[in-house]
Design an enzyme around this catalytic site. Structure first.
Site, PDB file in Angstrom:
ATOM      1  N   GLU A 224      -7.303   0.692  -4.344  1.00 50.52           N
ATOM      2  CA  GLU A 224      -7.231   0.635  -2.879  1.00 50.52           C
ATOM      3  C   GLU A 224      -8.536   0.177  -2.224  1.00 50.52           C
ATOM      4  O   GLU A 224      -8.515  -0.711  -1.356  1.00 50.52           O
ATOM      5  CB  GLU A 224      -6.773   1.983  -2.334  1.00 50.52           C
ATOM      6  CG  GLU A 224      -5.304   2.251  -2.642  1.00 50.52           C
ATOM      7  CD  GLU A 224      -4.887   3.701  -2.443  1.00 50.52           C
ATOM      8  OE1 GLU A 224      -5.717   4.504  -1.961  1.00 50.52           O
ATOM      9  OE2 GLU A 224      -3.736   4.039  -2.765  1.00 50.52           O
TER      10      GLU A 224
ATOM     11  N   LYS B  30       2.843  11.295  -3.575  1.00 53.80           N
ATOM     12  CA  LYS B  30       1.743  10.679  -4.313  1.00 53.80           C
ATOM     13  C   LYS B  30       0.866  11.749  -4.967  1.00 53.80           C
ATOM     14  O   LYS B  30       0.168  11.474  -5.942  1.00 53.80           O
ATOM     15  CB  LYS B  30       0.921   9.818  -3.356  1.00 53.80           C
ATOM     16  CG  LYS B  30      -0.078   8.882  -4.018  1.00 53.80           C
ATOM     17  CD  LYS B  30      -0.611   7.920  -2.974  1.00 53.80           C
ATOM     18  CE  LYS B  30      -1.686   7.020  -3.529  1.00 53.80           C
ATOM     19  NZ  LYS B  30      -2.153   6.059  -2.519  1.00 53.80           N
TER      20      LYS B  30
ATOM     21  N   ASP C 272       0.868  -1.173   0.000  1.00 54.35           N
ATOM     22  CA  ASP C 272       0.000   0.000   0.000  1.00 54.35           C
ATOM     23  C   ASP C 272       0.905   1.222   0.000  1.00 54.35           C
ATOM     24  O   ASP C 272       1.496   1.568   1.027  1.00 54.35           O
ATOM     25  CB  ASP C 272      -0.897  -0.016   1.240  1.00 54.35           C
ATOM     26  CG  ASP C 272      -1.710   1.275   1.406  1.00 54.35           C
ATOM     27  OD1 ASP C 272      -1.787   2.050   0.431  1.00 54.35           O
ATOM     28  OD2 ASP C 272      -2.256   1.488   2.507  1.00 54.35           O
TER      29      ASP C 272
ATOM     30  N   ASP D 278     -13.169   4.808   1.721  1.00 60.06           N
ATOM     31  CA  ASP D 278     -11.714   4.856   1.928  1.00 60.06           C
ATOM     32  C   ASP D 278     -11.233   6.309   1.879  1.00 60.06           C
ATOM     33  O   ASP D 278     -11.050   6.887   0.807  1.00 60.06           O
ATOM     34  CB  ASP D 278     -11.023   4.022   0.841  1.00 60.06           C
ATOM     35  CG  ASP D 278      -9.510   3.956   1.007  1.00 60.06           C
ATOM     36  OD1 ASP D 278      -8.989   4.546   1.973  1.00 60.06           O
ATOM     37  OD2 ASP D 278      -8.848   3.319   0.169  1.00 60.06           O
TER      38      ASP D 278
END
Length: 599
Positions: free
Chosen positions: A172, A68, A7, A196
């Site tokens: 994800e 990211k 992850d 999420d």
């Protein structure tokens, strides 16, 4: 050789492996199961994780985080321009690619986001190898469901630079759904909504889970919405307050901003369990201390627009799935930002006070699902994953720009992947011998209002009246969500094809190859630094051992003075060379000098 699940998070990263019938979350060398996604460069040394994060307030120009939010984006992207103002490090424009200059010792380096992400992935790889006791190359890497093709390709490139064989990528929330489904071990069919909300991205995915079959019905999200944004609103609020109190604007003081950012993150976390939090920083700027309080109600008010965006996405995803909220059996919370009480309150209220599922660890669930998927992609079998089937979908439509500027939709969003679709094309002018194809993703009618992926040309078409020249175009999306396009001309059978990687801002094959070589150099440099550090520690330990034991030996006064003189000389030499470590051979030579005196 085991395959691992990684992850790769905006704020924290996590690695896991499936073995002996279960998933194991792998702790790093500090014993923590998640590792901050931070990299710092100082004194010729590269640090990853906790040590880098601790270095961020002082070494702010050379400590990199939230990468990211840069990966797969162009420099002129509005979100990149907004984020740059709040980061301690610098981002420069290199042909519209965002790159980050750092000063490592006296040497300057320039990194692209893929390289920095690769360093975090390599740390996850090393953590797994230390735990498993063997080399690891195969990995599944997670990405936000709403990552576009450029961001997915850039993440895959980062894996290659890190020395990984990326056998798959998984969205994800889909990975979290796998974790939830495996945790429940139920054969009953259930419609599960995965909510999420992490540090930098937000995803909603609706999955029908039947035993070990995971059928994604719809997905939605925002690749620039998460806990970091909540921190930023606090940051801006306190910057304004500091200016009101002291008449000082700290928005250009990167050191002060970084210190305040860390304090804001701490206050946000505290407000998840209490209704008040303090922010206290000594000498924040020009000798002025900063003391302030923030209430949970004020925090919620500052971030209300973000919370509204979250629930707009939930409603739209439900609509896409064709389900009503009454049809949702479980709502599962994933990501650290789901600990915010207001988020839970709004979510519970929207779903008519349904019990929100918190049975899986929100920080580890994504890595957990990725590890299970990584094992399922291999040839080995395990009863715990018997009948494992994963059917994911693409979040955005893929299409081609038509001659009138509109979007010709070829692969609609929510299409199951992997998939391939053929489309017929025609020439738009008389005697046309070349045709250019521009590929986009998005839902807007005009192609230019969607996200541009890339373009290429097919030539050698025999001259013919308008629309008589024709052929077929194949759009193929693999299980990782990465697009490949092939065009064939009907008469001559001329063809051209690309894996969409040539658009502005992407890495070329030669750039990736160069970065892989640079990563190997960094690996060797890190290994050399570790050897130097180990040699230095061994010398220092030995010097103190000799110093502490000299009185216990039967020595003459002259011998004792000779040994202590050498010990003092060695310790002073170590102090002088604290910042820049000498060569390993030089350190070991010093140790031999002391050993000769002692002998």
């Amino acid at each position: 050789m085991p395959a691992i699940g990684i992850d790769l998070g905006t704020t924290n990263s996590c690695v896991a492996v499936f073995r002996n019938g279960r998933v194991e979350i792998i702790a790093n060398d500090l014993g923590n199961r998640v590792t901050p996604s931070y990299i710092s460069f100082a004194r010729g040394e590269r640090q990853v994780g906790e040590a880098a994060k601790e270095d961020s307030t002082e070494n702010y120009e050379n400590t990199l985080y939230q990468i990211k939010r840069l990966i797969g984006r162009t420099y002129d992207d509005p979100s990149v321009q907004a984020d740059m103002k709040l980061w301690g490090f610098t981002v420069i424009n290199d042909d519209n690619k965002p790159k980050i200059p750092v000063v490592n010792s006296s040497k300057g380096d320039l990194f692209c986001p893929e390289q920095i992400s690769a360093m975090i992935l390599e740390e996850m790889k090393n953590t797994a190898e230390a735990f498993l006791g063997e080399t690891v190359t195969d990995a599944v890497i997670t990405v936000p469901a709403y990552f576009n093709d450029a961001q997915r390709k850039a993440t895959s490139d980062a894996g290659v630079i890190a020395g990984l064989n990326v056998i798959g990528m998984i969205n994800e929330p889909t990975a979290a759904a796998v974790a939830y489904g495996l945790d429940r071990q139920s054969e009953n069919e259930r419609n599960v909504l995965i909510f999420d909300l992490g540090g930098g991205t937000f995803d909603v995915t609706i999955v029908k889970i039947t035993g070990h079959k995971f059928d994604v019905k719809a997905t939605g999200g925002d690749t620039h919405l998460g806990g970091e944004d909540f921190d930023n609103t606090l940051l801006e609020y306190f910057v304004s307050e500091f200016k009101q109190k002291h008449g000082e604007d700290i928005s250009e003081n990167k050191r002060a901003l970084n210190r305040l950012r860390v304090a804001c993150e701490g206050a946000k976390r505290k407000l998840s369990s209490t209704t008040q939090a303090k922010v206290q920083l000594d000498a924040l700027q020009d000798g002025y201390d900063f003391r302030s309080n923030i209430s949970r109600a004020k925090f919620e008010n500052l971030n209300y627009n973000f919370f509204e965006r979250v629930f707009d996405t939930v409603k739209n995803t439900l609509s896409d799935s064709g389900l009503k909220k009454e049809n949702i059996d479980d709502v599962v919370l994933v990501g650290g930002s789901t600990r915010i009480p207001k988020i839970r309150e709004m979510l519970g209220k929207y779903f008519d006070n349904i019990e929100l599922k918190r049975t899986i660890n929100p920080d580890e669930a994504v890595a957990y699902g990725a590890a299970a998927y990584a094992f399922a992609l291999g040839s080995d079998e395990d009863p715990a994953l018997k009948g494992f089937v994963l059917e994911d979908v693409i979040p955005l439509s893929i299409g081609i720009r038509m001659y009138d500027g509109t979007m010709g939709f070829v692969i609609p969003r929510k299409t199951k992947i992997p998939t391939k679709l053929w489309e017929t094309w025609h020439t738009s002018e008389d005697n046309q011998t070349t045709v250019s194809f521009k590929i986009y993703e998005g839902e807007r009618t005009l192609a230019e209002e969607n996200h541009f992926l890339g373009e290429f040309t097919i030539s050698g078409i025999p001259p013919a009246p308008r629309k008589k020249g024709q052929g077929n175009v194949l759009l193929e999306i693999n299980a990782c969500g990465i697009l490949h396009v092939k065009v064939i001309e009907k008469i001559t059978k001329n063809s051209n094809e690309i894996t969409i990687a040539g658009a502005k801002g992407r890495l070329s094959d030669s750039e990736i190859k160069r970065m892989v070589q640079e990563a190997v150099k960094f690996r060797k440099r890190d290994q050399e630094l570790k050897q130097r550090s180990d040699a230095r520690n061994a010398l220092e330990d030995y010097a103190y051992t000799v110093k502490e034991g000299v009185d216990q030996k039967h020595l003459t006064r002259q011998q004792r003075e000779s040994i202590m003189s050498k010990v003092t000389e060695i310790l002073q030499w170590l102090d002088i060379n604290m910042t820049e470590l000498p060569e390993r051979s030089e350190i070991e030579a010093k140790k031999r000098e002391l050993e000769r005196v002692v002998e």
